[in-house]
Motif scaffolding. Structure first.
Motif, mmCIF file in Angstrom:
data_model
loop_
_atom_site.group_PDB
_atom_site.id
_atom_site.type_symbol
_atom_site.label_atom_id
_atom_site.label_comp_id
_atom_site.label_asym_id
_atom_site.label_seq_id
_atom_site.Cartn_x
_atom_site.Cartn_y
_atom_site.Cartn_z
ATOM 1 N N GLN A 47 0.852 -1.163 0.039
ATOM 2 C CA GLN A 47 0.076 -0.187 0.118
ATOM 3 C C GLN A 47 0.987 1.137 -0.086
ATOM 4 O O GLN A 47 1.656 1.347 0.838
ATOM 5 N N PHE A 48 0.800 2.218 -0.999
ATOM 6 C CA PHE A 48 1.310 3.383 -1.042
ATOM 7 C C PHE A 48 0.498 4.687 -0.552
ATOM 8 O O PHE A 48 -0.671 4.662 -0.792
ATOM 9 N N THR A 49 1.243 5.493 0.098
ATOM 10 C CA THR A 49 0.287 6.585 0.706
ATOM 11 C C THR A 49 1.233 7.721 0.465
ATOM 12 O O THR A 49 2.350 7.725 0.694
ATOM 13 N N CYS A 50 0.324 8.901 -0.196
ATOM 14 C CA CYS A 50 0.930 10.079 -0.321
ATOM 15 C C CYS A 50 0.334 11.117 0.605
ATOM 16 O O CYS A 50 -0.824 11.207 0.968
ATOM 17 N N GLY A 51 1.181 11.834 1.216
ATOM 18 C CA GLY A 51 0.718 13.003 2.283
ATOM 19 C C GLY A 51 1.915 13.509 2.864
ATOM 20 O O GLY A 51 3.172 13.486 2.387
ATOM 21 N N PHE A 52 1.635 14.210 4.123
ATOM 22 C CA PHE A 52 2.585 14.832 4.786
ATOM 23 C C PHE A 52 3.217 14.047 5.958
ATOM 24 O O PHE A 52 2.582 13.488 6.778
ATOM 25 N N TYR A 53 4.323 13.817 5.790
ATOM 26 C CA TYR A 53 5.062 12.719 6.899
ATOM 27 C C TYR A 53 5.591 13.459 8.226
ATOM 28 O O TYR A 53 6.317 14.548 7.832
ATOM 29 N N CYS A 54 5.279 13.199 9.236
ATOM 30 C CA CYS A 54 5.581 13.873 10.458
ATOM 31 C C CYS A 54 6.377 12.731 11.341
ATOM 32 O O CYS A 54 5.779 11.533 11.593
ATOM 33 N N LYS A 55 7.517 13.005 11.869
ATOM 34 C CA LYS A 55 8.404 11.912 12.707
ATOM 35 C C LYS A 55 7.629 11.554 13.887
ATOM 36 O O LYS A 55 7.644 10.431 14.409
ATOM 37 N N GLY A 56 7.211 12.648 14.640
ATOM 38 C CA GLY A 56 6.551 12.476 15.952
ATOM 39 C C GLY A 56 5.233 11.973 15.944
ATOM 40 O O GLY A 56 4.304 12.400 15.206
ATOM 41 N N ILE A 57 4.754 11.231 17.011
ATOM 42 C CA ILE A 57 3.311 10.761 16.867
ATOM 43 C C ILE A 57 2.508 11.800 17.820
ATOM 44 O O ILE A 57 1.534 12.354 17.458
ATOM 45 N N ASP A 59 4.009 14.796 18.880
ATOM 46 C CA ASP A 59 4.535 16.238 18.835
ATOM 47 C C ASP A 59 4.908 16.587 17.327
ATOM 48 O O ASP A 59 6.244 16.321 16.832
ATOM 49 N N CYS A 60 4.144 16.946 16.454
ATOM 50 C CA CYS A 60 4.336 17.332 14.928
ATOM 51 C C CYS A 60 4.843 18.462 14.795
ATOM 52 O O CYS A 60 3.886 19.439 14.833
ATOM 53 N N THR A 61 5.901 18.762 14.728
ATOM 54 C CA THR A 61 6.376 20.045 14.527
ATOM 55 C C THR A 61 7.107 20.389 12.860
ATOM 56 O O THR A 61 7.103 21.461 12.604
ATOM 57 N N SER A 62 7.291 19.405 12.328
ATOM 58 C CA SER A 62 7.969 19.646 10.894
ATOM 59 C C SER A 62 7.245 18.693 10.072
ATOM 60 O O SER A 62 7.322 17.252 10.607
ATOM 61 N N TYR A 90 14.163 20.674 3.493
ATOM 62 C CA TYR A 90 13.336 22.068 4.008
ATOM 63 C C TYR A 90 11.837 21.382 4.606
ATOM 64 O O TYR A 90 11.099 21.961 4.013
ATOM 65 N N PRO A 91 12.131 20.824 5.729
ATOM 66 C CA PRO A 91 10.747 20.470 6.253
ATOM 67 C C PRO A 91 9.901 21.770 6.450
ATOM 68 O O PRO A 91 10.366 22.778 6.785
ATOM 69 N N VAL A 92 8.248 21.622 6.324
ATOM 70 C CA VAL A 92 7.461 22.561 6.494
ATOM 71 C C VAL A 92 7.028 22.585 7.944
ATOM 72 O O VAL A 92 6.732 21.311 8.383
ATOM 73 N N ASN A 178 12.416 14.905 16.322
ATOM 74 C CA ASN A 178 11.131 15.070 15.584
ATOM 75 C C ASN A 178 11.100 16.347 14.554
ATOM 76 O O ASN A 178 10.252 16.316 13.332
ATOM 77 N N SER A 179 11.851 17.254 14.731
ATOM 78 C CA SER A 179 11.937 18.523 13.924
ATOM 79 C C SER A 179 13.268 18.673 13.059
ATOM 80 O O SER A 179 13.321 19.713 12.330
ATOM 81 N N THR A 180 14.173 17.526 13.178
ATOM 82 C CA THR A 180 15.278 17.940 12.603
ATOM 83 C C THR A 180 15.649 16.627 11.603
ATOM 84 O O THR A 180 15.350 15.560 12.053
ATOM 85 N N ILE A 181 15.598 17.024 10.350
ATOM 86 C CA ILE A 181 15.682 16.088 9.211
ATOM 87 C C ILE A 181 16.985 16.244 8.502
ATOM 88 O O ILE A 181 17.144 17.273 7.839
#
Length: 800
Positions: A47-57, A59-62, A90-92, A178-181
């Motif tokens: 299954q492929f899913t397209c969207g906004f990936y957030c590292k934290g469950i 606390d999504c800050t980027s 450049y995470p948003v 969570n906010s640094t990639i």
């Protein structure tokens, strides 16, 4: 964590229509998703899913706009793996938006409205977007033809059916918090001679390779083929392959990833989780053979025990995490080579040995490293005859491996800076001073006398410099420090600041406004100060900023210019930072002004003046948008009877012509820089812009590709409707830019010829070379900025 917003309904489809917007937020939670889902494509195996990936469950800050993969029917399973992302550099932030515009362009904007990423597909007849069965995000036109696809812009993974062509890259990704990639240190490339995996350095150092037959002259690529997932480097047809590697065939794999630790691994979905089925680098790379397994300046022993090369010269970055590597206690210093020597290590190996010198002795190898400032070590490899061997001189030193058996014929010579010199000097001085009380008093008297002499000498020198400049005919006014203090209200209105000083706004007694540049008294700044005063102090032209005067006070130097109310050109031409969009007629006037100013410097002065730092930051605009050249601190004077001179070339990376390597200075250096500025004005973007897709980071690559594909129209500033209306004129101007950017400087036009073209009195040369690529960039890789910063930037550029 995936979070995607559907515009209206919660129906998860693999396609989307124009004029749709998605927002990164936590508005809706569905099991382990946060937010609504954009696109989903489900097959019988994945299954492929397209969207906004957030590292934290929690606390999504980027967020990353991305494509992830999971097992089939995995709506309630959190084991999603990102296999592609558009903006991993450049995470948003939360509430960033992705617009699928009516013009058929995907635009990712951060919460402040700044554009982070775009597909650059506006006006290309895009009618829809589709997430395919193999995880490829596709924009298609009304003929169902692919206009843009994510497969063309790989990140760290390769999916079934996805091709990685020559000189494209997979680059590892590291999630710190969570906010640094971060982009990792490892990259994979297909080159003409085969497949290579590198650690990023300058130049890159390969630790894994699979070589091909040199006789096969084809465009290389690799592909994971469905079913058996055989790993190929192939020519034009699947049936015509070069055997490379095989992955296990009993169960179809789902993707391959270049891991943050440098391993190249293949994964499949098994027992509700991702399982690694093959490590493709493990067949030839031992654990101690990965460049960063123990970090920099370190040695890896059995069982991956990490340690520093030598405790006297290196220390651990972190005492509790020795695998993070070591740093030099006393860093190497280029201007102190006499205080450098080598630590000799035997029975060690290095993961790569690219020969720099063949058939030399160990002393010649050592001396070559000492003479090369960037060299960090010398590896001398020999056979049974130890007097002759091959020499490798890396500019960055990563993990070495202990050869406990002692079979290695490699000697490592690690360059270090002496740490005991200062102690020896101090000890010697202490003995001399402490010998007798009388001698110490004598030394004190001598020291005081010496300091007094130096003080008065410097004072006399400063007075002589002021007197000299004041007596040179045609020199501008010599201001007193008190006058400038009053004019600038004690330097209270700062206009800008750079690495070597600041610029302040002021007003003279006659009411005229001025800009005062204050330079702190470093020796090379003083040379640039005098160069600027002497080069433009006695010349006047409407398209040169007027130097009203100067001042030297103690260790500080001041340059006084006419005030330019609209500041520098870079504020007006780059999308995302400009004050407003300039009309085409204004841009044409600015371009002509720049050309006339350069033509005057090159051809109408008593001596040719080569500016050497033409860039938008050094082009100032008055209240009527008349352009004036400024910052002559790097300029060079050339006699009219000289065609070229040799000297060290300095300037700003990206604007320097290719001949900088040979240190040839002619006025054609300015012509090349003008061509770059012209390109930026016409395209509305910087010469190097990481907010663009990776293959478009450098504008010269885009320019060259558009010439080859005959799609120059795509380069015109898309944010200016007026530019689009006048696109025929803009295209002619792009041809002029190509003439100015010829790699062979002798084929570039003079600036007077450029002026004639702009005024309609002359045509652009027709027989041009459209290979604009700077050799430095070509030798590195697309998107790699390191080679763009090899030269020193302008000493005086920056503050406005």
């Amino acid at each position: 964590m995936l979070s995607c917003n559907s515009p209206a309904v919660e129906i998860y489809l693999p396609t989307a229509n124009l004029s749709t917007t998605w927002t990164a937020n936590n508005f809706y939670q569905f099991s382990y998703y946060e937010g609504k889902i954009m696109l989903i494509r489900e097959t019988n195996v994945a299954q492929f899913t397209c969207g906004f990936y957030c590292k934290g469950i929690d606390d999504c800050t980027s967020y990353l706009f991305s494509i992830s993969i999971s097992g089939a029917s995995n709506y309630v399973n959190q084991d999603f793996e990102v296999v592609w992302s558009a903006n991993r550099d450049y995470p948003v932030s939360e509430n960033a938006t992705l617009d699928f515009t009516a013009d058929g362009e995907l635009i990712l904007k951060d919460v402040d409205g700044s554009i982070v990423w775009t597909t650059n597909t506006a006006g290309k007849s895009v009618v829809g977007m589709n997430l395919t069965d193999n995880g490829n995000l596709v924009l298609f036109d009304d003929q169902n033809s692919v206009v843009w696809q994510s497969f063309d812009y790989p990140t760290d993974s390769l999916l079934p059916g996805q091709k990685l062509f020559a000189y494209q890259k997979l680059k590892s990704t590291v999630f710190i918090t969570n906010s640094t990639i971060l982009i990792g240190m490892y990259s994979l490339q297909v080159r003409d001679k085969g497949l290579f995996v590198y650690v990023e350095s300058n130049p890159p150092q390969a630790y894994y390779s699979r070589l091909l037959h040199d006789s096969i002259d084809v465009k290389r690529s690799i592909q994971l083929l469905d079913g058996s997932f055989t790993f190929y480097i192939y020519s034009s047809q699947i049936s015509d392959t070069d055997y490379m590697l095989y992955t296990p065939q009993e169960t179809p794999a789902h993707y391959m990833k270049l891991m943050p630790d440098g391993h190249l691994q293949v994964f499949k979905w098994k027992s509700e989780e991702w399982t690694m089925v093959e490590d493709l680098t493990a067949d030839s790379v031992e654990e101690c053979g990965y460049p960063l397994v123990c970090g920099r300046n370190s040695i890896c022993s059995s069982n991956q025990q990490c340690g520093c090369l030598n405790s006297e010269y290196f220390r651990l970055e972190n005492n509790f995490q020795p695998n993070l590597g070591c740093s030099a206690i006393t860093p190497l210093t280029c201007n102190a080579t006499k205080d450098q020597h080598f630590i000799i290590l035997k029975n060690v190996t290095y993961f790569t040995l690219i020969v720099d010198m063949y058939g030399v002795g160990i002393e010649a190898c050592k001396q070559a490293c000492l003479n090369n400032c960037s060299c960090k070590a010398a590896f001398f490899q020999h056979d049974s005859n130890a007097s002759k061997g091959d020499c490798y001189l890396p500019s960055e030193l990563f993990t070495m491996r202990n050869d406990n058996v002692g079979y290695s014929n490699t000697i490592a010579l690690i360059k270090v800076q002496n740490t005991t010199t200062s102690h020896r000097v101090s000890h010697k001085v202490a003995r001399v001073v402490g010998s007798t009380f009388g001698s110490s008093m004598l030394l004190l008297v001598v020291a005081i006398g010496f300091i007094t002499y130096v003080y008065h000498k410097r004072k006399r020198d400063a007075e002589m410099e002021e007197e000299y400049l004041d007596q040179v005919p045609g020199m501008p006014n010599l201001f007193s420090f008190e006058e400038l203090t009053t004019a600038t209200e004690n330097f209270s209105k700062k206009l800008g600041e750079g690495g070597f000083g600041s610029v302040f706004e002021g007003s003279l007694k006659d009411g005229s406004k001025i800009a005062v540049k204050c330079l702190e008294g470093l020796s090379h700044i003083k040379k640039s100060f005098f160069a600027e005063v002497q080069s433009i102090g006695s010349i006047h032209h409407v398209n040169l900023v007027r130097l009203r005067g100067f001042c030297t006070w103690k260790s500080r130097s001041f340059l006084v210019y006419d005030f330019m109310s609209n500041k520098s050109l870079d504020r007006w031409i780059y999308h995302g930072v400009r004050d407003h969009i300039l009309k085409w007629e204004v841009r044409k006037k600015i371009i002509l002004d720049i050309a006339k100013g350069l033509a005057y410097l090159h051809e109408e002065c008593r001596q040719k003046i080569v500016h050497l730092d033409i860039k938008p930051q050094n082009i100032l605009l008055d209240n009527e948008f008349n352009a004036k050249l400024s910052d002559f601190g790097l300029s060079k004077l050339i006699d009219k009877n000289e065609t070229e001179v040799f000297s060290t070339i300095k300037g700003t990376p990206g604007y320097i012509a290719p001949e900088w390597r040979s240190s040839i200075i002619t006025e054609k250096l300015d012509v090349y820089s003008f061509g770059i500025v012209l390109l930026e004005i016409l395209c509305g973007r910087k010469i190097f812009d990481r907010s663009q897709p990776e293959e478009s980071w450098h504008l010269l690559f885009v320019f060259q590709n558009c010439w080859e594909r005959e799609t120059l129209i795509d380069m015109i500033d898309k944010h200016s409707e007026d530019m689009q209306v006048h696109k025929t004129e803009v295209l002619e101007m792009l041809k002029l830019a190509s003439w100015c950017l010829q790699t062979n400087f002798k084929r570039r036009p003079s600036m007077s010829s450029v002026v004639k073209v702009l005024e309609g009195g002359m045509n652009v040369e027709s027989n041009l070379d459209y290979n604009f690529t700077d050799p430095r960039i070509q030798e590195s890789t697309v998107g790699d900025e390191k080679d763009l910063t090899l030269l020193s930037p302008s000493l005086l550029s920056g503050p406005r």
